[in-house]
Design a protein around this motif. Structure first.
Motif, PDB file in Angstrom:
ATOM      1  N   LYS A 115       0.834  -1.205   0.000  1.00 54.10           N
ATOM      2  CA  LYS A 115       0.000   0.000   0.000  1.00 54.10           C
ATOM      3  C   LYS A 115       0.867   1.252   0.000  1.00 54.10           C
ATOM      4  CE  LYS A 115      -3.941   2.294   0.743  1.00 54.10           C
ATOM      5  NZ  LYS A 115      -5.119   2.258  -0.140  1.00 54.10           N
ATOM      6  N   GLU A 116       1.935   1.255   0.782  1.00 53.66           N
ATOM      7  CA  GLU A 116       2.843   2.395   0.833  1.00 53.66           C
ATOM      8  C   GLU A 116       3.531   2.620  -0.513  1.00 53.66           C
ATOM      9  OE1 GLU A 116       5.492   1.566   4.017  1.00 53.66           O
ATOM     10  OE2 GLU A 116       4.015   1.985   5.597  1.00 53.66           O
ATOM     11  N   GLN A 117       3.698   1.554  -1.297  1.00 53.04           N
ATOM     12  CA  GLN A 117       4.311   1.658  -2.627  1.00 53.04           C
ATOM     13  C   GLN A 117       3.320   2.168  -3.671  1.00 53.04           C
ATOM     14  OE1 GLN A 117       6.831  -2.464  -1.913  1.00 53.04           O
ATOM     15  NE2 GLN A 117       6.108  -2.003  -3.974  1.00 53.04           N
ATOM     16  N   GLY A 118       2.059   2.358  -3.283  1.00 50.80           N
ATOM     17  CA  GLY A 118       1.061   2.826  -4.231  1.00 50.80           C
ATOM     18  C   GLY A 118       0.250   1.728  -4.887  1.00 50.80           C
ATOM     19  N   VAL A 119       0.385   0.496  -4.391  1.00 54.28           N
ATOM     20  CA  VAL A 119      -0.387  -0.623  -4.920  1.00 54.28           C
ATOM     21  C   VAL A 119      -1.778  -0.617  -4.288  1.00 54.28           C
ATOM     22  CG1 VAL A 119      -0.518  -3.140  -5.141  1.00 54.28           C
ATOM     23  CG2 VAL A 119       1.713  -1.981  -5.256  1.00 54.28           C
ATOM     24  N   ALA A 120      -2.821  -0.736  -5.101  1.00 52.17           N
ATOM     25  CA  ALA A 120      -4.190  -0.809  -4.585  1.00 52.17           C
ATOM     26  C   ALA A 120      -4.421  -2.193  -3.979  1.00 52.17           C
ATOM     27  CB  ALA A 120      -5.197  -0.547  -5.695  1.00 52.17           C
ATOM     28  N   ILE A 121      -4.996  -2.222  -2.784  1.00 51.42           N
ATOM     29  CA  ILE A 121      -5.187  -3.479  -2.050  1.00 51.42           C
ATOM     30  C   ILE A 121      -6.656  -3.879  -2.093  1.00 51.42           C
ATOM     31  CG2 ILE A 121      -4.930  -4.644   0.168  1.00 51.42           C
ATOM     32  CD1 ILE A 121      -2.275  -3.793  -1.141  1.00 51.42           C
ATOM     33  N   SER A 122      -6.907  -5.152  -2.368  1.00 46.22           N
ATOM     34  CA  SER A 122      -8.256  -5.705  -2.234  1.00 46.22           C
ATOM     35  C   SER A 122      -8.237  -6.811  -1.188  1.00 46.22           C
ATOM     36  CB  SER A 122      -8.791  -6.223  -3.572  1.00 46.22           C
ATOM     37  OG  SER A 122      -7.935  -7.207  -4.121  1.00 46.22           O
ATOM     38  N   TYR A 123      -9.399  -7.030  -0.563  1.00 47.83           N
ATOM     39  CA  TYR A 123      -9.477  -7.903   0.607  1.00 47.83           C
ATOM     40  C   TYR A 123     -10.827  -8.607   0.631  1.00 47.83           C
ATOM     41  CZ  TYR A 123     -10.167  -8.888   5.652  1.00 47.83           C
ATOM     42  OH  TYR A 123     -10.463  -9.468   6.859  1.00 47.83           O
ATOM     43  N   ASP A 124     -10.797  -9.918   0.771  1.00 47.08           N
ATOM     44  CA  ASP A 124     -11.999 -10.731   0.930  1.00 47.08           C
ATOM     45  C   ASP A 124     -11.800 -11.624   2.146  1.00 47.08           C
ATOM     46  OD1 ASP A 124     -14.162 -12.417   0.828  1.00 47.08           O
ATOM     47  OD2 ASP A 124     -13.667 -13.315  -1.111  1.00 47.08           O
ATOM     48  N   PRO A 125     -12.459 -11.335   3.279  1.00 46.00           N
ATOM     49  CA  PRO A 125     -12.263 -12.165   4.470  1.00 46.00           C
ATOM     50  C   PRO A 125     -12.602 -13.630   4.218  1.00 46.00           C
ATOM     51  CG  PRO A 125     -13.607 -10.237   4.987  1.00 46.00           C
ATOM     52  CD  PRO A 125     -13.382 -10.211   3.508  1.00 46.00           C
ATOM     53  N   ASN A 126     -13.650 -13.895   3.418  1.00 50.80           N
ATOM     54  CA  ASN A 126     -14.048 -15.263   3.095  1.00 50.80           C
ATOM     55  C   ASN A 126     -14.166 -16.088   4.379  1.00 50.80           C
ATOM     56  OD1 ASN A 126     -14.823 -17.134   1.116  1.00 50.80           O
ATOM     57  ND2 ASN A 126     -12.785 -18.047   1.055  1.00 50.80           N
ATOM     58  N   PHE A 127     -15.082 -15.685   5.237  1.00 50.04           N
ATOM     59  CA  PHE A 127     -15.184 -16.205   6.599  1.00 50.04           C
ATOM     60  C   PHE A 127     -15.260 -17.732   6.640  1.00 50.04           C
ATOM     61  CE2 PHE A 127     -17.511 -17.648  10.312  1.00 50.04           C
ATOM     62  CZ  PHE A 127     -16.828 -17.010  11.336  1.00 50.04           C
ATOM     63  N   ARG A 128     -14.446 -18.312   7.530  1.00 50.95           N
ATOM     64  CA  ARG A 128     -14.512 -19.726   7.880  1.00 50.95           C
ATOM     65  C   ARG A 128     -14.473 -19.833   9.405  1.00 50.95           C
ATOM     66  NH1 ARG A 128     -16.100 -19.796   3.487  1.00 50.95           N
ATOM     67  NH2 ARG A 128     -15.325 -20.963   1.674  1.00 50.95           N
ATOM     68  N   ASN A 129     -14.832 -20.991   9.919  1.00 54.72           N
ATOM     69  CA  ASN A 129     -15.009 -21.132  11.370  1.00 54.72           C
ATOM     70  C   ASN A 129     -13.761 -20.806  12.166  1.00 54.72           C
ATOM     71  OD1 ASN A 129     -17.687 -21.845  11.160  1.00 54.72           O
ATOM     72  ND2 ASN A 129     -17.299 -24.054  11.150  1.00 54.72           N
ATOM     73  N   LEU A 130     -12.569 -21.007  11.598  1.00 53.65           N
ATOM     74  CA  LEU A 130     -11.351 -20.710  12.355  1.00 53.65           C
ATOM     75  C   LEU A 130     -11.155 -19.216  12.570  1.00 53.65           C
ATOM     76  CD1 LEU A 130      -8.225 -21.403  10.087  1.00 53.65           C
ATOM     77  CD2 LEU A 130     -10.503 -20.934   9.232  1.00 53.65           C
ATOM     78  N   MET A 131     -12.038 -18.379  11.982  1.00 50.51           N
ATOM     79  CA  MET A 131     -12.005 -16.940  12.227  1.00 50.51           C
ATOM     80  C   MET A 131     -12.986 -16.514  13.314  1.00 50.51           C
ATOM     81  SD  MET A 131     -12.029 -15.659   8.262  1.00 50.51           S
ATOM     82  CE  MET A 131     -10.970 -16.405   7.023  1.00 50.51           C
ATOM     83  N   ALA A 132     -13.643 -17.488  13.945  1.00 48.72           N
ATOM     84  CA  ALA A 132     -14.710 -17.156  14.895  1.00 48.72           C
ATOM     85  C   ALA A 132     -14.196 -16.441  16.135  1.00 48.72           C
ATOM     86  CB  ALA A 132     -15.467 -18.423  15.295  1.00 48.72           C
ATOM     87  N   HIS A 133     -12.932 -16.630  16.478  1.00 48.44           N
ATOM     88  CA  HIS A 133     -12.397 -16.021  17.700  1.00 48.44           C
ATOM     89  C   HIS A 133     -11.071 -15.314  17.392  1.00 48.44           C
ATOM     90  CE1 HIS A 133     -15.417 -18.231  19.971  1.00 48.44           C
ATOM     91  NE2 HIS A 133     -15.027 -19.334  19.342  1.00 48.44           N
ATOM     92  N   GLY A 134     -10.968 -14.061  17.795  1.00 51.34           N
ATOM     93  CA  GLY A 134      -9.718 -13.328  17.699  1.00 51.34           C
ATOM     94  C   GLY A 134      -9.394 -12.760  16.337  1.00 51.34           C
ATOM     95  N   TYR A 135     -10.349 -12.753  15.408  1.00 50.18           N
ATOM     96  CA  TYR A 135     -10.058 -12.280  14.053  1.00 50.18           C
ATOM     97  C   TYR A 135     -10.280 -10.779  13.884  1.00 50.18           C
ATOM     98  CZ  TYR A 135      -9.915 -12.239   8.926  1.00 50.18           C
ATOM     99  OH  TYR A 135      -9.592 -11.977   7.611  1.00 50.18           O
TER     100      TYR A 135
END
Length: 320
Positions: A160-180
């Motif tokens: 991002k600091e280099q000027g690259v556009a960032i895309s993000y898809d959490p794509n939720f799965r159960n291992l993200m249920a805590h602390g994500y």
């Protein structure tokens, strides 16, 4: 032992990729009957990478896979669609497996306590690997598995600091249920494009209605472009006060595995190749790619000609 597939570690990188997908590539183990299983290549970020390559974008996948029949098949499948493999590392670790119970939508659990994906080393990438990058996509379970997650978040912030556009898809799965949530906040803060489904919102914000969950998510980064896919083939694209809704074209669905990843690829390809398109046209591009992926079983990259036909159909019909 570690190596980088097809590439050198020194010197400027010729024809460096313009689009990057960074995260996990894995093998889906699909249950066909109580005692019958088949394997299929997959992984959220890798699926996006393959779809982008199939659409004709100069794309590389950066991540680590095992040095065995599973990893070799991921390398082969990458090359088969023209995906740049110079950032793909093979390491002497076990493969990451997703055990997919049958059902619609499919249910997953993962096997890989010290698997190859966790040993991806950004410092071992070839010199100049990000010199031509315009967009970089992150997401999936790679951002929920340490020590990989911390490396990838830091890498997203550097790009991002280099000027690259960032895309993000959490794509939720159960291992993200805590602390994500700290990861969710940090990735949303750096992202220019954020994709979620209604199922993602239910998992990320349990107990909240979908509208409230989306409001909560948007508060993490009010300036981002948001793609929301919902049941029934409905999707929304919004940035600030500008928003539009459209329905996916009617197709004969083989299955929906990888459709969300293909939709992300369709959107990113449209933003990259046609930045001046109106919001609705970008949404149509996402829906066309996601629908094209549904015509084939498994996380198979959509065919570019089919995506183009479905996009033209949506544009002509003005589906909303």
């Amino acid at each position: 032992m570690r190596d980088v597939v097809s590439g050198t570690a020194t010197g400027a990188m010729p024809d460096a990729p313009e689009l990057l997908c960074i995260g996990e590539a894995l093998t889906d183990m699909l249950q066909q009957a109580p005692d019958q299983w088949i394997s299929r290549v997959g992984g959220s970020t890798w699926n996006v990478a393959r779809a982008l390559a199939a659409l004709g974008a100069r794309t590389a996948f950066a991540g680590a896979v095992s040095r065995d029949l599973f990893g070799d098949e991921l390398v082969r499948a990458s090359a088969a669609v023209g995906l740049d493999t110079r950032l793909l590392q093979q390491v002497d670790r076990a493969p990451l497996l997703a055990i997919v119970e049958q059902g619609e939508p499919p249910r997953y659990f993962f096997v890989g306590g010290d698997s190859a994906d966790l040993h991806f080393d950004p410092d071992a990438l070839p010199e100049g690997w990000s010199g031509e990058a315009r967009r970089a996509h992150f997401g999936g379970i790679s951002l929920a598995r340490e020590p990989l997650a911390s490396r990838l978040i830091a890498l997203a912030e550097r790009l991002k600091e280099q000027g690259v556009a960032i895309s993000y898809d959490p794509n939720f799965r159960n291992l993200m249920a805590h602390g994500y949530e700290p990861t969710l906040r940090r990735m949303c803060a750096v992202a220019d494009v954020i994709k979620v489904s209604d199922d993602d919102l239910r998992g990320l914000f349990p107990g909240l209605g979908l509208d409230d969950a989306m409001t909560r998510l948007r508060a993490f980064n009010p300036d981002a472009l948001y793609l929301l896919t919902r049941g029934g083939g409905v999707a929304y694209l919004s940035r600030g006060d500008a928003a539009c809704m459209a329905r996916a074209p009617a197709v004969t669905v083989a299955d929906t595995v990888g459709a969300g990843d293909a939709a992300v690829a369709g959107l990113l390809h449209s933003l990259h190749r046609h930045p001046d398109r109106p919001l609705r046209a970008h949404l149509h591009a996402a829906l066309a790619a996601g629908s094209a992926a549904c015509l084939q079983r498994g996380a198979t990259p959509p065919e570019a000609a089919t995506v183009s036909r479905l996009y033209d159909q949506l544009q002509a019909e003005g589906v909303a």
